[in-house]
Motif scaffolding. Structure first.
Motif, PDB file in Angstrom:
ATOM      1  N   LYS A 251      -3.941  29.377   5.001  1.00 61.96           N
ATOM      2  CA  LYS A 251      -5.153  29.815   4.314  1.00 61.96           C
ATOM      3  C   LYS A 251      -5.549  28.782   3.269  1.00 61.96           C
ATOM      4  N   ILE A 252      -6.857  28.589   3.120  1.00 57.41           N
ATOM      5  CA  ILE A 252      -7.388  27.625   2.158  1.00 57.41           C
ATOM      6  C   ILE A 252      -8.527  28.295   1.392  1.00 57.41           C
ATOM      7  N   SER A 253      -8.581  28.065   0.087  1.00 56.18           N
ATOM      8  CA  SER A 253      -9.721  28.537  -0.700  1.00 56.18           C
ATOM      9  C   SER A 253     -10.336  27.368  -1.440  1.00 56.18           C
ATOM     10  N   GLY A 254     -11.610  27.511  -1.786  1.00 61.34           N
ATOM     11  CA  GLY A 254     -12.302  26.431  -2.471  1.00 61.34           C
ATOM     12  C   GLY A 254     -13.429  26.963  -3.329  1.00 61.34           C
ATOM     13  N   VAL A 255     -14.132  26.033  -3.969  1.00 67.32           N
ATOM     14  CA  VAL A 255     -15.301  26.375  -4.781  1.00 67.32           C
ATOM     15  C   VAL A 255     -16.431  25.422  -4.415  1.00 67.32           C
ATOM     16  N   LEU A 256     -17.647  25.806  -4.709  1.00 65.76           N
ATOM     17  CA  LEU A 256     -18.791  24.930  -4.495  1.00 65.76           C
ATOM     18  C   LEU A 256     -18.705  23.740  -5.442  1.00 65.76           C
ATOM     19  N   THR A 257     -19.130  22.571  -4.982  1.00 62.59           N
ATOM     20  CA  THR A 257     -19.145  21.398  -5.850  1.00 62.59           C
ATOM     21  C   THR A 257     -20.437  21.351  -6.650  1.00 62.59           C
ATOM     22  N   GLN A 258     -20.437  20.492  -7.660  1.00 61.75           N
ATOM     23  CA  GLN A 258     -21.621  20.360  -8.500  1.00 61.75           C
ATOM     24  C   GLN A 258     -22.820  19.852  -7.708  1.00 61.75           C
ATOM     25  N   GLU A 259     -22.560  19.086  -6.649  1.00 59.51           N
ATOM     26  CA  GLU A 259     -23.667  18.553  -5.847  1.00 59.51           C
ATOM     27  C   GLU A 259     -24.539  19.654  -5.277  1.00 59.51           C
ATOM     28  N   ILE A 260     -23.907  20.685  -4.731  1.00 57.82           N
ATOM     29  CA  ILE A 260     -24.713  21.764  -4.142  1.00 57.82           C
ATOM     30  C   ILE A 260     -25.285  22.660  -5.236  1.00 57.82           C
ATOM     31  N   LEU A 261     -24.553  22.830  -6.340  1.00 61.61           N
ATOM     32  CA  LEU A 261     -25.084  23.623  -7.457  1.00 61.61           C
ATOM     33  C   LEU A 261     -26.311  22.956  -8.062  1.00 61.61           C
ATOM     34  N   ASN A 262     -26.298  21.620  -8.075  1.00 60.45           N
ATOM     35  CA  ASN A 262     -27.449  20.886  -8.629  1.00 60.45           C
ATOM     36  C   ASN A 262     -28.713  21.115  -7.799  1.00 60.45           C
ATOM     37  N   LEU A 263     -28.539  21.360  -6.514  1.00 61.36           N
ATOM     38  CA  LEU A 263     -29.701  21.661  -5.672  1.00 61.36           C
ATOM     39  C   LEU A 263     -30.385  22.939  -6.147  1.00 61.36           C
ATOM     40  N   PHE A 264     -29.578  23.971  -6.407  1.00 59.84           N
ATOM     41  CA  PHE A 264     -30.150  25.222  -6.892  1.00 59.84           C
ATOM     42  C   PHE A 264     -30.739  25.043  -8.293  1.00 59.84           C
ATOM     43  N   LYS A 265     -30.062  24.271  -9.123  1.00 59.07           N
ATOM     44  CA  LYS A 265     -30.571  24.023 -10.476  1.00 59.07           C
ATOM     45  C   LYS A 265     -31.915  23.304 -10.435  1.00 59.07           C
ATOM     46  N   LYS A 266     -32.037  22.359  -9.517  1.00 57.65           N
ATOM     47  CA  LYS A 266     -33.296  21.625  -9.386  1.00 57.65           C
ATOM     48  C   LYS A 266     -34.444  22.582  -9.056  1.00 57.65           C
ATOM     49  N   CYS A 267     -34.195  23.469  -8.097  1.00 60.53           N
ATOM     50  CA  CYS A 267     -35.226  24.443  -7.726  1.00 60.53           C
ATOM     51  C   CYS A 267     -35.561  25.352  -8.902  1.00 60.53           C
ATOM     52  N   LEU A 268     -34.524  25.740  -9.635  1.00 62.38           N
ATOM     53  CA  LEU A 268     -34.720  26.654 -10.755  1.00 62.38           C
ATOM     54  C   LEU A 268     -35.477  25.999 -11.903  1.00 62.38           C
ATOM     55  N   HIS A 269     -35.009  24.828 -12.306  1.00 65.19           N
ATOM     56  CA  HIS A 269     -35.583  24.175 -13.488  1.00 65.19           C
ATOM     57  C   HIS A 269     -36.957  23.561 -13.226  1.00 65.19           C
ATOM     58  N   GLU A 270     -37.203  23.134 -11.980  1.00 61.12           N
ATOM     59  CA  GLU A 270     -38.501  22.547 -11.659  1.00 61.12           C
ATOM     60  C   GLU A 270     -39.453  23.576 -11.048  1.00 61.12           C
ATOM     61  N   ASN A 271     -38.941  24.810 -10.884  1.00 62.95           N
ATOM     62  CA  ASN A 271     -39.727  25.903 -10.309  1.00 62.95           C
ATOM     63  C   ASN A 271     -40.298  25.531  -8.942  1.00 62.95           C
ATOM     64  N   ILE A 272     -39.443  24.998  -8.091  1.00 63.42           N
ATOM     65  CA  ILE A 272     -39.853  24.671  -6.725  1.00 63.42           C
ATOM     66  C   ILE A 272     -38.986  25.438  -5.734  1.00 63.42           C
ATOM     67  N   GLU A 273     -39.558  25.724  -4.588  1.00 62.91           N
ATOM     68  CA  GLU A 273     -38.840  26.469  -3.560  1.00 62.91           C
ATOM     69  C   GLU A 273     -38.305  25.521  -2.491  1.00 62.91           C
ATOM     70  N   GLY A 274     -37.417  26.043  -1.669  1.00 66.08           N
ATOM     71  CA  GLY A 274     -36.846  25.254  -0.593  1.00 66.08           C
ATOM     72  C   GLY A 274     -36.721  26.072   0.678  1.00 66.08           C
ATOM     73  N   VAL A 275     -36.637  25.377   1.800  1.00 64.78           N
ATOM     74  CA  VAL A 275     -36.459  26.023   3.093  1.00 64.78           C
ATOM     75  C   VAL A 275     -35.261  25.394   3.786  1.00 64.78           C
ATOM     76  N   PHE A 276     -34.284  26.210   4.152  1.00 59.78           N
ATOM     77  CA  PHE A 276     -33.171  25.723   4.964  1.00 59.78           C
ATOM     78  C   PHE A 276     -33.501  25.954   6.425  1.00 59.78           C
ATOM     79  N   ILE A 277     -33.268  24.923   7.248  1.00 63.04           N
ATOM     80  CA  ILE A 277     -33.558  24.991   8.684  1.00 63.04           C
ATOM     81  C   ILE A 277     -32.317  24.557   9.447  1.00 63.04           C
ATOM     82  N   SER A 278     -31.859  25.378  10.370  1.00 65.86           N
ATOM     83  CA  SER A 278     -30.748  24.989  11.235  1.00 65.86           C
ATOM     84  C   SER A 278     -31.195  25.014  12.691  1.00 65.86           C
TER      85      SER A 278
END
Length: 272
Positions: free
Chosen positions: A164-191
């Motif tokens: 079993k392995i556990s982990g946490v989100l890195t700052q890189e992905i958290l910064n993506l959410f912060k960017k959207c929050l602080h700049e008030n912009i939305e995003g679309v994830f596409i797979s």
């Protein structure tokens, strides 16, 4: 000496042999762009593994070591469980979102044995809602997490007996959410579509002018950041008609603000 490896990217979103071959052709071109200029070294696609939809390839030629290292760095490869170490950072995609209540599992291409990394609920609370006692379903709904959502994680604990392995989100992905929050912009994830196909759909619908950037996380996983004032549901509705069988989710700062009440305006999503 021929170099062999299994690439990190998964090939999916096809329902016929013709669609699979088309995806394989485009993926081969994608790899070719990564190592162009080394025409005397060949990349040979051996097979697409059925159990995880990853390519096994061979590299043969005078620059095979260089090409091997480029692909390992730029694309990524599968990793043996025994090689995983605490503190290391890996990219991965969420799987089975919402199937359990104690966290979210992430496929980081860890093999022998196949092991997914758990993002525990308490870590998600600390990182994504300022430590508030929110349920996993609330967190998933707020951030619109779906299967294949791309993340970077830092390994925190490894149980080698229980595998079993556990982990946490890195700052890189958290910064993506912060960017959207602080700049008030939305995003679309596409797979399920290549970057080229995503861009074509944006051009055809007249929405290319509405985006800030297209962030590629994998061959078939992308996050499109939108200009301020552009709403993600409208983009999803328009391009969804052109990107058949793709999956979409919306990153919306207003929802994140709602779950991060308190000191959100000071920090927003943060480190564990």
């Amino acid at each position: 000496m021929v170099k062999k490896l299994v690439l990190y990217d998964q090939i999916y979103n096809f329902s016929s042999d013709k669609e699979r071959k088309n995806l394989e052709y485009r993926y081969q071109k994608y790899l070719g762009e990564k190592v162009k200029g080394f025409s005397s070294t060949k990349i040979i696609f051996k097979k697409l593994r059925k159990y995880d939809n990853r390519f096994e390839i061979e590299i043969n030629g005078p620059e095979e070591v260089f090409v091997f290292n480029v692909l390992k760095k730029e694309i990524g490869t599968t990793i043996n469980f025994e090689d995983i170490r605490e503190g290391q950072i890996y990219k991965g995609t969420m799987i089975d979102c919402g199937k359990v209540g104690f966290g979210i599992f992430v496929d980081c291409a860890i093999m022998n044995p196949k092991t997914d990394v758990l993002l525990p609920l308490h870590s998600l609370r600390n990182q994504l809602c300022n430590g508030q006692n929110k349920s996993l379903s609330q967190i998933i709904s707020t951030y619109d997490f779906i299967d294949k959502f791309p993340v970077y994680i830092e390994i925190k604990t490894i149980d080698r007996e229980e595998k079993k392995i556990s982990g946490v989100l890195t700052q890189e992905i958290l910064n993506l959410f912060k960017k959207c929050l602080h700049e008030n912009i939305e995003g679309v994830f596409i797979s399920g579509q290549s970057k080229g196909q995503v861009k074509k759909a944006l051009v055809k619908t007249g929405h290319l002018r509405d985006i800030v950037s297209i962030e590629r996380f994998g061959f078939l996983e992308h996050i499109v950041l939108l200009r301020e004032g552009t709403q993600s549901p409208g983009i999803i509705s328009d391009i969804g008609n052109l990107l058949k069988k793709s999956k979409f989710s919306a990153i919306r700062p207003n929802r994140i603000k709602d779950i991060c009440i308190g000191n959100v305006h000071k920090s927003g999503p943060g480190e564990d």
